[in-house]
Design a protein around this motif. Structure first.
Motif, short mmCIF file in Angstrom:
data_model
loop_
_atom_site.label_atom_id
_atom_site.label_comp_id
_atom_site.label_asym_id
_atom_site.label_seq_id
_atom_site.Cartn_x
_atom_site.Cartn_y
_atom_site.Cartn_z
N UNK A 175 0.85 -1.19 0.00
CA UNK A 175 0.00 0.00 0.00
C UNK A 175 0.88 1.24 0.00
N UNK A 176 0.45 2.27 -0.73
CA UNK A 176 1.22 3.51 -0.82
C UNK A 176 2.24 3.51 -1.93
N UNK A 177 2.30 2.42 -2.70
CA UNK A 177 3.25 2.32 -3.81
C UNK A 177 2.52 1.87 -5.07
N UNK A 178 3.03 2.30 -6.21
CA UNK A 178 2.48 1.92 -7.50
C UNK A 178 3.52 1.07 -8.22
N UNK A 179 3.06 0.00 -8.86
CA UNK A 179 3.97 -0.90 -9.55
C UNK A 179 4.54 -0.32 -10.84
N UNK A 180 5.79 -0.62 -11.08
CA UNK A 180 6.42 -0.27 -12.36
C UNK A 180 5.93 -1.28 -13.39
N UNK A 181 6.33 -1.12 -14.63
CA UNK A 181 5.91 -2.02 -15.70
C UNK A 181 6.24 -3.47 -15.35
N UNK A 182 5.33 -4.37 -15.67
CA UNK A 182 5.52 -5.79 -15.38
C UNK A 182 6.76 -6.35 -16.06
N UNK A 183 7.19 -5.73 -17.14
CA UNK A 183 8.36 -6.20 -17.89
C UNK A 183 9.69 -5.72 -17.30
N UNK A 184 9.65 -4.89 -16.23
CA UNK A 184 10.87 -4.40 -15.59
C UNK A 184 11.63 -5.58 -15.00
N UNK A 185 12.92 -5.67 -15.29
CA UNK A 185 13.75 -6.77 -14.80
C UNK A 185 14.33 -6.38 -13.45
N UNK A 186 14.24 -7.28 -12.50
CA UNK A 186 14.71 -7.02 -11.14
C UNK A 186 16.24 -7.03 -11.09
N UNK A 187 16.81 -6.37 -10.07
CA UNK A 187 18.26 -6.21 -9.99
C UNK A 187 18.99 -7.46 -9.50
N UNK A 188 18.27 -8.43 -8.96
CA UNK A 188 18.90 -9.67 -8.49
C UNK A 188 17.95 -10.83 -8.74
N UNK A 189 18.23 -11.98 -8.14
CA UNK A 189 17.41 -13.16 -8.37
C UNK A 189 16.06 -13.10 -7.67
N UNK A 190 15.84 -12.10 -6.83
CA UNK A 190 14.51 -11.88 -6.25
C UNK A 190 14.19 -10.39 -6.36
N UNK A 191 12.95 -10.09 -6.64
CA UNK A 191 12.51 -8.71 -6.81
C UNK A 191 12.32 -8.04 -5.45
N UNK A 192 12.53 -6.73 -5.42
CA UNK A 192 12.33 -5.94 -4.20
C UNK A 192 11.41 -4.77 -4.51
N UNK A 193 10.97 -4.09 -3.45
CA UNK A 193 10.14 -2.91 -3.62
C UNK A 193 10.87 -1.84 -4.44
N UNK A 194 12.19 -1.70 -4.21
CA UNK A 194 12.97 -0.71 -4.96
C UNK A 194 13.02 -1.04 -6.44
N UNK A 195 13.03 -2.32 -6.78
CA UNK A 195 13.05 -2.73 -8.19
C UNK A 195 11.73 -2.44 -8.88
N UNK A 196 10.64 -2.73 -8.19
CA UNK A 196 9.34 -2.82 -8.86
C UNK A 196 8.31 -1.76 -8.50
N UNK A 197 8.59 -0.92 -7.52
CA UNK A 197 7.56 0.00 -7.05
C UNK A 197 8.09 1.43 -6.97
#
Length: 113
Positions: free
Chosen positions: A30-52
């Motif tokens: 809550x309080x965050x908006x998702x980036x594009x679904x096609x955004x590639x995460x910076x490591x092997x697991x996605x984080x809020x900083x990567x995707x939101x």
């Protein structure tokens, strides 16, 4: 983990690497908006900083006539602030909100037809 066996003297990317996931597999809090679904995460697991991205606050939103601003630090419900997020109806005209009176009011603020 085992060491990969390469098909030649130099390993290829597909022989040695695992692709980082995309944000399509991540849900923003809550309080965050998702980036594009096609955004590639910076490591092997996605984080809020990567995707939101954090939703904006009402500090730059202007309320239209008939509305007053809520607190400026109010976080908007999406990536774009709205009237519902940032504004509240202004105090209504007392003539419209008063219950019907048995006798006409003697106030100069209200005139009866």
């Amino acid at each position: 983990s085992t060491t990969p066996v390469c098909s030649s003297l130099q390993c290829s990317q597909t022989e040695c690497c695992t692709a980082n996931p995309k944000c399509s597999s991540f849900s923003c809090p809550a309080g965050y908006t998702g980036r594009a679904a096609s955004t590639i995460c910076s490591s092997l697991s996605c984080t809020r900083n990567d995707c939101c991205t954090g939703n904006p606050s009402c500090d730059t939103y202007s309320c239209s006539g008939g509305y007053t601003a809520k607190a400026v630090n109010t976080t908007c419900s999406s990536s774009t602030c709205s009237l519902e997020d940032c504004c509240a109806p202004s105090s209504a005209n007392p003539c419209k909100t008063m219950p019907p009176a048995l006798e006409p009011l003697k106030s100069s603020a209200c005139s009866l037809p």
